[in-house]
Write a protein that holds these residues in place. Sequence first.
Motif, short mmCIF file in Angstrom:
data_model
loop_
_atom_site.label_atom_id
_atom_site.label_comp_id
_atom_site.label_asym_id
_atom_site.label_seq_id
_atom_site.Cartn_x
_atom_site.Cartn_y
_atom_site.Cartn_z
N VAL A 23 0.86 -1.18 0.00
CA VAL A 23 0.00 0.00 0.00
C VAL A 23 0.89 1.23 0.00
O VAL A 23 1.96 1.24 0.63
CB VAL A 23 -0.90 0.00 1.26
CG1 VAL A 23 -1.82 1.20 1.27
CG2 VAL A 23 -1.70 -1.27 1.36
N THR A 24 0.47 2.27 -0.69
CA THR A 24 1.24 3.51 -0.77
C THR A 24 0.88 4.40 0.40
O THR A 24 -0.29 4.60 0.72
CB THR A 24 0.94 4.25 -2.08
OG1 THR A 24 1.18 3.36 -3.17
CG2 THR A 24 1.81 5.48 -2.23
N CYS A 25 1.87 4.97 1.03
CA CYS A 25 1.67 5.88 2.16
C CYS A 25 1.06 7.18 1.66
O CYS A 25 1.54 7.76 0.68
CB CYS A 25 3.00 6.14 2.84
SG CYS A 25 2.92 7.39 4.15
N PRO A 26 0.01 7.70 2.32
CA PRO A 26 -0.58 8.96 1.88
C PRO A 26 0.30 10.18 2.19
O PRO A 26 0.14 11.22 1.58
CB PRO A 26 -1.89 9.03 2.66
CG PRO A 26 -1.70 8.15 3.83
CD PRO A 26 -0.72 7.10 3.42
N TYR A 27 1.24 10.04 3.11
CA TYR A 27 2.11 11.16 3.48
C TYR A 27 3.31 11.27 2.55
O TYR A 27 3.79 12.36 2.27
CB TYR A 27 2.60 11.00 4.93
CG TYR A 27 1.50 11.14 5.93
CD1 TYR A 27 0.98 12.38 6.26
CD2 TYR A 27 0.95 10.02 6.55
CE1 TYR A 27 -0.03 12.52 7.18
CE2 TYR A 27 -0.06 10.14 7.48
CZ TYR A 27 -0.55 11.40 7.79
OH TYR A 27 -1.56 11.51 8.70
N ASN A 28 3.84 10.11 2.10
CA ASN A 28 5.01 10.10 1.23
C ASN A 28 4.80 8.99 0.20
O ASN A 28 4.83 7.81 0.53
CB ASN A 28 6.27 9.84 2.05
CG ASN A 28 7.53 9.96 1.24
OD1 ASN A 28 7.49 9.94 0.01
ND2 ASN A 28 8.65 10.06 1.92
N LYS A 29 4.58 9.37 -1.04
CA LYS A 29 4.25 8.41 -2.11
C LYS A 29 5.38 7.42 -2.38
O LYS A 29 5.17 6.38 -2.99
CB LYS A 29 3.89 9.14 -3.42
CG LYS A 29 2.72 10.09 -3.29
CD LYS A 29 1.45 9.37 -2.90
CE LYS A 29 0.30 10.35 -2.78
NZ LYS A 29 -0.84 9.79 -2.14
N ALA A 30 6.60 7.71 -1.92
CA ALA A 30 7.73 6.80 -2.11
C ALA A 30 7.68 5.64 -1.12
O ALA A 30 8.39 4.65 -1.30
CB ALA A 30 9.04 7.56 -1.97
N HIS A 31 6.86 5.74 -0.09
CA HIS A 31 6.75 4.67 0.91
C HIS A 31 5.77 3.60 0.43
O HIS A 31 4.59 3.89 0.22
CB HIS A 31 6.27 5.21 2.25
CG HIS A 31 7.24 6.12 2.92
ND1 HIS A 31 6.91 6.82 4.06
CD2 HIS A 31 8.51 6.44 2.64
CE1 HIS A 31 7.93 7.53 4.45
NE2 HIS A 31 8.92 7.33 3.59
N LEU A 32 6.25 2.38 0.29
CA LEU A 32 5.39 1.23 0.00
C LEU A 32 5.43 0.31 1.22
O LEU A 32 6.49 -0.15 1.61
CB LEU A 32 5.89 0.49 -1.24
CG LEU A 32 5.84 1.26 -2.56
CD1 LEU A 32 6.43 0.43 -3.68
CD2 LEU A 32 4.40 1.62 -2.89
#
Length: 165
Positions: free
Chosen positions: A13-22
């Motif tokens: 899932v992609t983090c809503p705060y930082n799109k680079a975080h999976l």
Amino acid sequence: MADINSADPEDLVTCPYNKAHLIRRKKFQLHLIKCRSHHPDSKLLKCPFNLCHMIPEQEYSMHIGSCPDRAIITNYKNIEEDNKRKATEVSTQPKNDSEEEDWDNSEEDTKESTKTFLESKGYDPNKKINSNDIILPLNGYLPAQRRKIREDQLKNFESKRSRRD
């Protein structure tokens, strides 16, 4: 990428705060807590139906109306309201006099027994401990407190022995 509601906990899932975080779905809530603390100025709002949904302020009202988890909460509320309604229907039905319990006591007898019970002092464990030679375990006390309590107990025991003699 799978959405937040899919069943497989290994999905990313992609983090809503930082799109680079999976993040794996099973670790997503913990990640949101940590990432939220690193982005205090973020304009994301929590969905009241699912705390994993972080929505921008502009889209919040639209999301509230169309959140997929909303159905779960509204269904639960409807069931709860039905149960409350059924409970009030049951309690408003008249009682049959034949079903009442007598217990062979009049109201005066129960009032008297209640008064005597409330007026009685009852069992006092401290009085019992002080009246007998009982040494209690002192787990949880600090060493100085234990020493003080033991000294008091020894004085109490010695005074009782001297009274007996």
